[in-house]
Write a protein that holds these residues in place. Structure first.
Motif, PDB file in Angstrom:
ATOM      1  N   ARG A  45       0.837  -1.206   0.000  1.00  0.00           N
ATOM      2  CA  ARG A  45       0.000   0.000   0.000  1.00  0.00           C
ATOM      3  C   ARG A  45       0.870   1.254   0.000  1.00  0.00           C
ATOM      4  O   ARG A  45       1.649   1.476   0.938  1.00  0.00           O
ATOM      5  CB  ARG A  45      -0.908  -0.012   1.211  1.00  0.00           C
ATOM      6  CG  ARG A  45      -1.887  -1.156   1.191  1.00  0.00           C
ATOM      7  CD  ARG A  45      -2.738  -1.162   2.462  1.00  0.00           C
ATOM      8  NE  ARG A  45      -3.678  -2.252   2.410  1.00  0.00           N
ATOM      9  CZ  ARG A  45      -3.529  -3.390   3.082  1.00  0.00           C
ATOM     10  NH1 ARG A  45      -2.460  -3.579   3.844  1.00  0.00           N
ATOM     11  NH2 ARG A  45      -4.431  -4.329   2.992  1.00  0.00           N
ATOM     12  N   PRO A  46       0.727   2.111  -1.002  1.00  0.00           N
ATOM     13  CA  PRO A  46       1.566   3.315  -1.093  1.00  0.00           C
ATOM     14  C   PRO A  46       1.455   4.236   0.122  1.00  0.00           C
ATOM     15  O   PRO A  46       2.454   4.803   0.558  1.00  0.00           O
ATOM     16  CB  PRO A  46       1.061   4.018  -2.351  1.00  0.00           C
ATOM     17  CG  PRO A  46       0.382   2.965  -3.151  1.00  0.00           C
ATOM     18  CD  PRO A  46      -0.147   1.973  -2.159  1.00  0.00           C
ATOM     19  N   THR A  47       0.253   4.372   0.678  1.00  0.00           N
ATOM     20  CA  THR A  47       0.104   5.263   1.830  1.00  0.00           C
ATOM     21  C   THR A  47       0.834   4.699   3.051  1.00  0.00           C
ATOM     22  O   THR A  47       1.465   5.452   3.795  1.00  0.00           O
ATOM     23  CB  THR A  47      -1.384   5.512   2.166  1.00  0.00           C
ATOM     24  OG1 THR A  47      -2.061   4.262   2.281  1.00  0.00           O
ATOM     25  CG2 THR A  47      -2.060   6.357   1.121  1.00  0.00           C
ATOM     26  N   ALA A  48       0.781   3.400   3.250  1.00  0.00           N
ATOM     27  CA  ALA A  48       1.490   2.781   4.375  1.00  0.00           C
ATOM     28  C   ALA A  48       2.999   2.901   4.196  1.00  0.00           C
ATOM     29  O   ALA A  48       3.730   3.139   5.166  1.00  0.00           O
ATOM     30  CB  ALA A  48       1.078   1.323   4.532  1.00  0.00           C
ATOM     31  N   ILE A  49       3.468   2.769   2.976  1.00  0.00           N
ATOM     32  CA  ILE A  49       4.900   2.944   2.699  1.00  0.00           C
ATOM     33  C   ILE A  49       5.325   4.379   2.996  1.00  0.00           C
ATOM     34  O   ILE A  49       6.362   4.616   3.617  1.00  0.00           O
ATOM     35  CB  ILE A  49       5.223   2.543   1.244  1.00  0.00           C
ATOM     36  CG1 ILE A  49       5.061   1.025   1.075  1.00  0.00           C
ATOM     37  CG2 ILE A  49       6.634   2.986   0.853  1.00  0.00           C
ATOM     38  CD1 ILE A  49       5.143   0.543  -0.358  1.00  0.00           C
ATOM     39  N   MET A  50       4.511   5.343   2.593  1.00  0.00           N
ATOM     40  CA  MET A  50       4.833   6.747   2.849  1.00  0.00           C
ATOM     41  C   MET A  50       4.816   7.044   4.348  1.00  0.00           C
ATOM     42  O   MET A  50       5.687   7.770   4.849  1.00  0.00           O
ATOM     43  CB  MET A  50       3.854   7.662   2.113  1.00  0.00           C
ATOM     44  CG  MET A  50       4.211   9.125   2.184  1.00  0.00           C
ATOM     45  SD  MET A  50       5.772   9.568   1.381  1.00  0.00           S
ATOM     46  CE  MET A  50       5.327   9.382  -0.322  1.00  0.00           C
ATOM     47  N   LEU A  51       3.857   6.491   5.073  1.00  0.00           N
ATOM     48  CA  LEU A  51       3.822   6.682   6.525  1.00  0.00           C
ATOM     49  C   LEU A  51       5.098   6.147   7.166  1.00  0.00           C
ATOM     50  O   LEU A  51       5.674   6.782   8.060  1.00  0.00           O
ATOM     51  CB  LEU A  51       2.594   5.985   7.123  1.00  0.00           C
ATOM     52  CG  LEU A  51       1.244   6.640   6.850  1.00  0.00           C
ATOM     53  CD1 LEU A  51       0.102   5.687   7.174  1.00  0.00           C
ATOM     54  CD2 LEU A  51       1.086   7.934   7.633  1.00  0.00           C
ATOM     55  N   GLN A  52       5.557   4.997   6.709  1.00  0.00           N
ATOM     56  CA  GLN A  52       6.791   4.433   7.249  1.00  0.00           C
ATOM     57  C   GLN A  52       7.996   5.285   6.877  1.00  0.00           C
ATOM     58  O   GLN A  52       8.933   5.421   7.657  1.00  0.00           O
ATOM     59  CB  GLN A  52       6.978   3.002   6.751  1.00  0.00           C
ATOM     60  CG  GLN A  52       5.986   2.037   7.374  1.00  0.00           C
ATOM     61  CD  GLN A  52       6.171   0.631   6.852  1.00  0.00           C
ATOM     62  OE1 GLN A  52       7.227   0.042   7.053  1.00  0.00           O
ATOM     63  NE2 GLN A  52       5.161   0.108   6.180  1.00  0.00           N
TER      64      GLN A  52
END
Length: 105
Positions: free
Chosen positions: A45-52
């Motif tokens: 998930r791109p949003t989860a990657i960005m959050l990390q």
């Protein structure tokens, strides 16, 4: 060490496979070139990657992800969303996990 080597060799395999596909005239867009990244972050998930990428742990990012209705354009956009929605996050996630959010703000 195992995870690092797995990602490194998987990336190498994907590069060789992509080269061979293109050389033989096959469509290399069917190859998941982001697979090593997905393995590193533990999600696709791109949003989860960005959050990390802004400093949130994988577990917290995966909990927050369903609350996000957009895709972040960059880390600044991600941090802006977090700041704007900090009350929602505080309400929805455990206080221990929310401390991660406070640290990056």
């Amino acid at each position: 060490d195992i995870m690092f080597n797995y990602q490194k060799f998987l990336k190498c395999y994907i590069d060789v496979l992509s080269y061979q596909y293109e050389k033989d005239g096959f469509d290399s867009s069917k190859i998941c070139k982001n697979l090593p990244l997905f393995i590193e972050y533990g999600t696709y998930r791109p949003t989860a990657i960005m959050l990390q990428s802004v400093g949130i742990s994988r577990n917290t990012a995966l909990l927050i992800n369903p609350l996000i209705e957009k895709t972040f354009s960059d880390e600044t956009d991600c941090l802006t969303w977090i700041k704007t929605h900090k009350n929602l996050l505080q309400e929805k996630i455990h206080p221990i996990l929310y401390r991660e959010i406070e640290k990056i703000l």
